[in-house]
Design a protein around this motif. Structure first.
Motif, PDB file in Angstrom:
ATOM      1  N   HIS A   1       0.665  11.686 -10.958  1.00  0.00           N
ATOM      2  CA  HIS A   1       1.523  12.804 -10.574  1.00  0.00           C
ATOM      3  C   HIS A   1       1.013  14.061 -11.264  1.00  0.00           C
ATOM      4  CE1 HIS A   1       4.530  10.341  -8.599  1.00  0.00           C
ATOM      5  NE2 HIS A   1       4.382   9.484  -9.588  1.00  0.00           N
TER       6      HIS A   1
ATOM      7  N   GLU B   1       5.209   2.830  -7.493  1.00  0.00           N
ATOM      8  CA  GLU B   1       4.156   3.827  -7.687  1.00  0.00           C
ATOM      9  C   GLU B   1       4.053   4.298  -9.139  1.00  0.00           C
ATOM     10  OE1 GLU B   1       7.901   5.920  -6.532  1.00  0.00           O
ATOM     11  OE2 GLU B   1       6.847   4.180  -5.785  1.00  0.00           O
TER      12      GLU B   1
ATOM     13  N   VAL C   1       0.266   5.756  -8.993  1.00  0.00           N
ATOM     14  CA  VAL C   1      -0.069   7.051  -8.391  1.00  0.00           C
ATOM     15  C   VAL C   1       0.043   8.115  -9.461  1.00  0.00           C
ATOM     16  CG1 VAL C   1       0.612   8.721  -6.634  1.00  0.00           C
ATOM     17  CG2 VAL C   1       0.822   6.280  -6.159  1.00  0.00           C
TER      18      VAL C   1
ATOM     19  N   LEU D   1       1.083  -2.564  -6.194  1.00  0.00           N
ATOM     20  CA  LEU D   1       0.577  -1.479  -5.374  1.00  0.00           C
ATOM     21  C   LEU D   1      -0.944  -1.520  -5.341  1.00  0.00           C
ATOM     22  CD1 LEU D   1       1.243   1.051  -3.692  1.00  0.00           C
ATOM     23  CD2 LEU D   1       1.146   2.348  -5.816  1.00  0.00           C
TER      24      LEU D   1
ATOM     25  N   THR E   1       0.843  -1.189   0.000  1.00  0.00           N
ATOM     26  CA  THR E   1       0.000   0.000   0.000  1.00  0.00           C
ATOM     27  C   THR E   1       0.884   1.248   0.000  1.00  0.00           C
ATOM     28  OG1 THR E   1      -0.090   0.205   2.404  1.00  0.00           O
ATOM     29  CG2 THR E   1      -1.748  -1.228   1.369  1.00  0.00           C
ATOM     30  N   ALA E   2       0.267   2.398  -0.106  1.00  0.00           N
ATOM     31  CA  ALA E   2       0.996   3.666  -0.076  1.00  0.00           C
ATOM     32  C   ALA E   2       1.778   3.822   1.225  1.00  0.00           C
ATOM     33  CB  ALA E   2       0.030   4.829  -0.269  1.00  0.00           C
ATOM     34  N   ASP E   3       1.337   3.173   2.290  1.00  0.00           N
ATOM     35  CA  ASP E   3       2.057   3.234   3.573  1.00  0.00           C
ATOM     36  C   ASP E   3       3.426   2.562   3.488  1.00  0.00           C
ATOM     37  OD1 ASP E   3      -0.057   4.559   4.767  1.00  0.00           O
ATOM     38  OD2 ASP E   3      -0.935   2.727   5.581  1.00  0.00           O
ATOM     39  N   ASP E   4       3.631   1.693   2.496  1.00  0.00           N
ATOM     40  CA  ASP E   4       4.891   0.974   2.338  1.00  0.00           C
ATOM     41  C   ASP E   4       5.913   1.740   1.487  1.00  0.00           C
ATOM     42  OD1 ASP E   4       4.048  -1.411   3.744  1.00  0.00           O
ATOM     43  OD2 ASP E   4       2.760  -1.810   2.018  1.00  0.00           O
ATOM     44  N   LEU E   5       5.525   2.895   0.966  1.00  0.00           N
ATOM     45  CA  LEU E   5       6.416   3.685   0.101  1.00  0.00           C
ATOM     46  C   LEU E   5       7.343   4.549   0.927  1.00  0.00           C
ATOM     47  CD1 LEU E   5       3.859   4.767  -2.630  1.00  0.00           C
ATOM     48  CD2 LEU E   5       5.351   2.766  -2.607  1.00  0.00           C
TER      49      LEU E   5
END
Length: 68
Positions: free
Chosen positions: A66, A43, A64, A59, A16-20
């Motif tokens: 930009h 991402e 994601v 992901l 997830t984004a928490d792992d970036l």
């Protein structure tokens, strides 16, 4: 969120984004020192393949966007 322990033999791991920013091996891997740490741009395309162990990271939610 609690870290989930993964064997380095698991070939597909959803993140997830928490792992970036994402790197492999991850701290949650049992053999976290099995190969040099490499950062993976998951991402960008929504998935990334580790060149050392072949683990595919996907992901959750996809790439994601930009903006400028």
């Amino acid at each position: 969120m609690a870290q989930v322990q993964h064997e380095n033999t698991q070939r597909i791991i959803e993140v997830t984004a928490d792992d970036l920013p994402l790197h492999c091996p991850t701290p949650g891997m049992i053999a976290w020192d099995s190969h040099p740490r490499v950062f993976l741009p998951v991402e960008v395309k929504g998935e990334a393949l580790c060149p050392y162990c072949g683990t595919m990271y996907i992901l959750k939610g996809g790439a994601v966007a930009h903006g400028h």
